[in-house]
Motif scaffolding. Sequence first.
Motif, PDB file in Angstrom:
ATOM      1  N   VAL A 175     -51.074  -6.641  -7.383  1.00  0.00           N
ATOM      2  CA  VAL A 175     -52.011  -6.320  -6.175  1.00  0.00           C
ATOM      3  C   VAL A 175     -52.159  -4.810  -6.349  1.00  0.00           C
ATOM      4  CG1 VAL A 175     -52.139  -6.462  -3.590  1.00  0.00           C
ATOM      5  CG2 VAL A 175     -51.703  -8.379  -4.941  1.00  0.00           C
ATOM      6  N   ALA A 176     -51.198  -4.051  -6.214  1.00  0.00           N
ATOM      7  CA  ALA A 176     -51.131  -2.581  -6.332  1.00  0.00           C
ATOM      8  C   ALA A 176     -51.960  -2.129  -7.311  1.00  0.00           C
ATOM      9  CB  ALA A 176     -49.466  -2.187  -6.478  1.00  0.00           C
ATOM     10  N   GLN A 222     -40.520 -12.426  -9.639  1.00  0.00           N
ATOM     11  CA  GLN A 222     -41.086 -12.448  -8.291  1.00  0.00           C
ATOM     12  C   GLN A 222     -41.758 -11.063  -7.908  1.00  0.00           C
ATOM     13  OE1 GLN A 222     -41.208 -15.298  -6.304  1.00  0.00           O
ATOM     14  NE2 GLN A 222     -40.623 -16.174  -7.542  1.00  0.00           N
ATOM     15  N   ASP A 223     -41.454 -10.049  -8.660  1.00  0.00           N
ATOM     16  CA  ASP A 223     -42.408  -8.930  -8.327  1.00  0.00           C
ATOM     17  C   ASP A 223     -43.763  -8.710  -9.016  1.00  0.00           C
ATOM     18  OD1 ASP A 223     -40.374  -7.473  -7.049  1.00  0.00           O
ATOM     19  OD2 ASP A 223     -39.627  -6.533  -8.817  1.00  0.00           O
ATOM     20  N   SER A 278     -45.397 -17.606  -2.889  1.00  0.00           N
ATOM     21  CA  SER A 278     -46.519 -17.838  -2.093  1.00  0.00           C
ATOM     22  C   SER A 278     -47.739 -18.484  -2.919  1.00  0.00           C
ATOM     23  CB  SER A 278     -47.341 -16.363  -1.755  1.00  0.00           C
ATOM     24  OG  SER A 278     -47.152 -15.547  -3.004  1.00  0.00           O
ATOM     25  N   VAL A 293     -46.605 -10.475  -8.165  1.00  0.00           N
ATOM     26  CA  VAL A 293     -47.652 -10.225  -7.167  1.00  0.00           C
ATOM     27  C   VAL A 293     -47.598  -8.779  -6.695  1.00  0.00           C
ATOM     28  CG1 VAL A 293     -48.220 -10.950  -4.725  1.00  0.00           C
ATOM     29  CG2 VAL A 293     -47.506 -12.759  -6.470  1.00  0.00           C
ATOM     30  N   ASN A 294     -46.651  -8.320  -6.117  1.00  0.00           N
ATOM     31  CA  ASN A 294     -46.892  -6.882  -5.302  1.00  0.00           C
ATOM     32  C   ASN A 294     -47.366  -5.888  -6.465  1.00  0.00           C
ATOM     33  OD1 ASN A 294     -45.981  -7.759  -3.134  1.00  0.00           O
ATOM     34  ND2 ASN A 294     -43.829  -7.134  -3.353  1.00  0.00           N
ATOM     35  N   THR A 295     -46.654  -6.007  -7.475  1.00  0.00           N
ATOM     36  CA  THR A 295     -47.514  -5.053  -8.776  1.00  0.00           C
ATOM     37  C   THR A 295     -48.921  -5.196  -9.283  1.00  0.00           C
ATOM     38  OG1 THR A 295     -45.077  -5.307  -9.674  1.00  0.00           O
ATOM     39  CG2 THR A 295     -46.437  -4.015 -10.982  1.00  0.00           C
ATOM     40  N   SER A 319     -49.018 -16.313 -11.582  1.00  0.00           N
ATOM     41  CA  SER A 319     -49.073 -15.412 -10.348  1.00  0.00           C
ATOM     42  C   SER A 319     -50.004 -14.521 -10.244  1.00  0.00           C
ATOM     43  CB  SER A 319     -47.552 -14.685  -9.942  1.00  0.00           C
ATOM     44  OG  SER A 319     -46.417 -15.546 -10.046  1.00  0.00           O
ATOM     45  N   THR A 340     -55.137 -12.002  -8.054  1.00  0.00           N
ATOM     46  CA  THR A 340     -56.167 -11.111  -8.359  1.00  0.00           C
ATOM     47  C   THR A 340     -57.505 -11.837  -8.798  1.00  0.00           C
ATOM     48  OG1 THR A 340     -55.696 -10.836 -10.468  1.00  0.00           O
ATOM     49  CG2 THR A 340     -54.494  -9.475  -9.146  1.00  0.00           C
TER      50      THR A 340
END
Length: 304
Positions: free
Chosen positions: A242-243, A235-236, A46, A238-240, A269, A274
């Motif tokens: 953001v969390a 690729q993880d 993304s 972003v999710n990490t 990323s 963020t």
Amino acid sequence: MFNSLSDRLTATFKNLRGKGRLTEADVDATVREIRRALLDADVAVSVVREFTARIRERALGAEVSGALNPSQQIVKIVNEELQEVLGGETRRIRLAKTGPTIIMLAGLQGAGKTTLAGKLAKWLKAQGHSPMLVACDLQRPNAVTQLQIVGERAGVPVFAPHPGTTSDLDVPTGDPVAVARAGVDEARQKLYDVVIVDTAGRLGVDAEMMDQARRIRQAIIPNEVLFVIDSMIGQDAVNTAVAFDEGVNFTGVVLSKLDGDARGGAALSVASVTGKPVMFASTGEGVDDFELFHPDRMASRILD
Ligand code: GDP
């Protein structure tokens, strides 16, 4: 700098010298190369999409100046955009105006928080500060001992809720929030000017762990909350990120394990999703394997 991307772009542009303005087809060919370079560096898909859209827009409007050939021109645009996202200049730690500067570390288990605590402490000590470490990772059986070893290597005291430590306060041993608060109190009393609070991580993002970190943050009101992320996370990232940003609203990022093969796409990323600055890089297991994060060096590593 940018050798291999430059080479690729030069190849893409070998027939274009002398043109006054880049055509849409020229730019699209270039953007494809840039996209490939960023994906190779493990920048999140993304983020790559958004980043290359901006490059495309700028490149389409750009005059090819006399001094630069088209590929140099685009490399310059990519470089500028990368540095913009990565934070431009390295941001320094914000020190407290009165009392100890409180730095909280957060991140997944294995990200490199405990190791970083020692590195950061030693680095701050070399600058004339008197840091103290606080062990609030009470989840992992060995975490407190590990921090004590790290503290010894860095030559700084460790506040921990276990027998045989430097603490003489009566602290409930199972409650990380109470330990954090007591650690900061002790630093205040003993006139340490920086407190580095190590917190528990999990292998994946987990509501209970995040709630604990959030409660520690509320209890000690840190000057900095540093989110430590393994540069190999891929690729993880972003999710990490953001969390953790939603969970503890971190103020800066530390990219760890940059001594490995990772090209550091995680930096782009995390900074991109963020908007938080990457402040430090961890580059090995040793207590001195630590440096200020340099956006320009990272830009060339990502595009290498
Ligand atoms: P924590 O669970 O977040 O506290 O992570 P640790 O600090 O315990 O680190 C997990 C593992 O990664 C340990 O074996 C460390 O020695 C190693 N480690 C931490 N930072 C780095 C680094 O920058 N480079 C390398 N190669 N290993 C690291």
